[in-house]
Design an enzyme around this catalytic site. Structure first.
Site, PDB file in Angstrom:
ATOM      1  N   LYS A  12      -0.739  -9.461   2.503  1.00  0.00           N
ATOM      2  CA  LYS A  12      -0.127  -9.130   4.306  1.00  0.00           C
ATOM      3  C   LYS A  12      -1.026  -8.532   4.802  1.00  0.00           C
ATOM      4  CE  LYS A  12       3.489  -6.381   3.747  1.00  0.00           C
ATOM      5  NZ  LYS A  12       2.951  -4.764   4.114  1.00  0.00           N
ATOM      6  N   ASP A  26       1.054  -1.678   0.204  1.00  0.00           N
ATOM      7  CA  ASP A  26      -0.135   0.154  -0.616  1.00  0.00           C
ATOM      8  C   ASP A  26       1.061   1.087   0.172  1.00  0.00           C
ATOM      9  OD1 ASP A  26       1.363  -0.033   2.760  1.00  0.00           O
ATOM     10  OD2 ASP A  26      -1.534  -0.395   3.259  1.00  0.00           O
ATOM     11  N   SER A  27       2.243   1.139   0.437  1.00  0.00           N
ATOM     12  CA  SER A  27       3.044   1.994  -0.497  1.00  0.00           C
ATOM     13  C   SER A  27       2.815   2.722  -1.968  1.00  0.00           C
ATOM     14  CB  SER A  27       4.367   1.761   0.182  1.00  0.00           C
ATOM     15  OG  SER A  27       4.795   0.148  -1.384  1.00  0.00           O
ATOM     16  N   GLU A  55      -1.110  -6.184   8.231  1.00  0.00           N
ATOM     17  CA  GLU A  55      -0.698  -5.254   9.060  1.00  0.00           C
ATOM     18  C   GLU A  55      -1.169  -5.411  10.595  1.00  0.00           C
ATOM     19  OE1 GLU A  55       0.926  -0.924   9.224  1.00  0.00           O
ATOM     20  OE2 GLU A  55       1.389  -1.457   6.531  1.00  0.00           O
ATOM     21  N   ASP A  61      -0.879  -6.199  -0.320  1.00  0.00           N
ATOM     22  CA  ASP A  61      -1.553  -5.794   1.040  1.00  0.00           C
ATOM     23  C   ASP A  61      -2.713  -5.861   1.273  1.00  0.00           C
ATOM     24  OD1 ASP A  61       0.711  -5.534   2.943  1.00  0.00           O
ATOM     25  OD2 ASP A  61       1.498  -3.218   2.051  1.00  0.00           O
ATOM     26  N   GLU A 121       9.582  -4.902  10.566  1.00  0.00           N
ATOM     27  CA  GLU A 121       9.849  -3.439   9.872  1.00  0.00           C
ATOM     28  C   GLU A 121      10.010  -2.309  11.076  1.00  0.00           C
ATOM     29  OE1 GLU A 121       6.938  -1.369   7.338  1.00  0.00           O
ATOM     30  OE2 GLU A 121       8.316   0.354   7.393  1.00  0.00           O
TER      31      GLU A 121
HETATM   32  O1  KIV Z   1       3.892  -0.854   1.858  1.00  0.00           O
HETATM   33  C1  KIV Z   1       4.383  -1.886   1.436  1.00  0.00           C
HETATM   34  O2  KIV Z   1       5.602  -1.758  -0.209  1.00  0.00           O
HETATM   35  C2  KIV Z   1       5.334  -2.410   2.183  1.00  0.00           C
HETATM   36  C3  KIV Z   1       6.821  -2.766   2.967  1.00  0.00           C
HETATM   37  C4  KIV Z   1       7.028  -1.318   3.099  1.00  0.00           C
HETATM   38  C5  KIV Z   1       6.870  -3.891   3.425  1.00  0.00           C
HETATM   39  O3  KIV Z   1       4.747  -2.620   3.252  1.00  0.00           O
END
Ligand code: KIV
Length: 264
Positions: A111, A43-44, A113, A82, A180
């Site tokens: 993924k 989600d970056s 969090e 994510d 992280e």
């Molecule tokens: O959103 C993302 O790119 C991430 C990485 C920083 C692991 O979660």
């Protein structure tokens, strides 16, 4: 490179480092596919692709859109998507959103969090046949709550709090997890104690693999550079030089020269 199965990824623990990189589109995914074990549609993308200040308003629809694009480019990497902020507010919603990602985008895993607080969700996902990558330590989705990106593992209880989270998500069923922004010594200890591979970002060398955001490692994201980011390319400078050359040649009627014309 042959696409890894979950068993292959787990078997790399303490044996061979795992290479993960983010990608958001087919063009770059195709370039990374030869070298990455795992590609993360993080989600970056909300920051480096969409230009927002943090990851918070990425949506499930956007994650699906970008995952489809990455899948068109990457044929051999294990694809992880994510779950964005707000898509995991209760177990039912988490399962519903993850099923959408699995079915519509065909990712190999999602993924999520969170630590102890999210372990019930992880178990429900696994019970529904969805593979899960965890994400503990510094969690970018907490940036507004915590007032910035805060390194984890510091202080008397730093290690124990993270170990509690790590054990909780392992027990719930993650097959690996991202750790992280954690003190290197603490990350090393966590990696030593858990049964699944730990993929570090800003957590030092002594873990089972590394992940970097592609636009950071290629030096394209100029807004800020965290200490842990190594820029393997001076991307922003190279792109600007190229576009400036194009501009100068157009302005001075040098492009297109004869080589770039159709004469017959
Ligand atoms: O959103 C993302 O790119 C991430 C990485 C920083 C692991 O979660």
């Amino acid at each position: 490179m042959k696409k890894l199965s979950i068993a292959d990824i787990v078997s790399k623990k303490n044996r061979e480092k795992i290479v993960m990189i983010t990608a958001y589109d087919a063009l770059f995914a195709r370039l990374f596919d030869e070298f990455a074990d795992m590609i993360l549609i993080g989600d970056s993308l909300n920051m480096s692709f969409k230009g927002e200040n943090d990851t918070i308003n990425a949506t499930v629809d956007e994650m699906i859109y970008h995952t489809k694009a990455v899948k068109n480019g990457a044929k051999n990497s294990f694809i992880v998507t994510d779950m964005p902020f707000g898509s995991t507010t209760n177990v039912k919603q988490t399962v519903k959103n993850a099923i959408r990602m699995y079915k519509e985008a065909s990712c190999d895993a999602v993924k999520i969090e969170g630590g102890k607080n999210i372990s019930e969700h992880i178990k429900a996902l696994c019970d529904n046949g969805i593979s899960v990558v965890g994400h503990i330590g510094l969690m970018p989705q907490k940036v507004r709550l915590e007032g910035g990106y805060k390194i984890k593992g510091r202080g008397e209880n730093g290690l124990n709090a993270l170990l509690d989270d790590a054990f909780a998500i392992c027990e719930a069923g993650v097959f690996c997890f991202v750790l992280e922004g954690t003190l290197s010594s603490v990350a090393a200890e966590i990696s030593k104690q858990v049964p699944v591979p730990v993929i570090g970002i800003g957590s030092g060398l002594h873990v089972d693999g590394q992940v970097l955001v592609w636009s950071d490692m290629l030096g394209l994201f100029e807004e800020f550079k965290p200490k842990f980011v190594k820029q393997y390319l001076n991307g922003a400078t190279l792109v600007k030089q190229a576009v400036k050359s194009y501009k100068d040649e157009v302005k001075n009627s040098l492009f297109p020269s004869e080589n770039f014309e159709y004469n017959k």
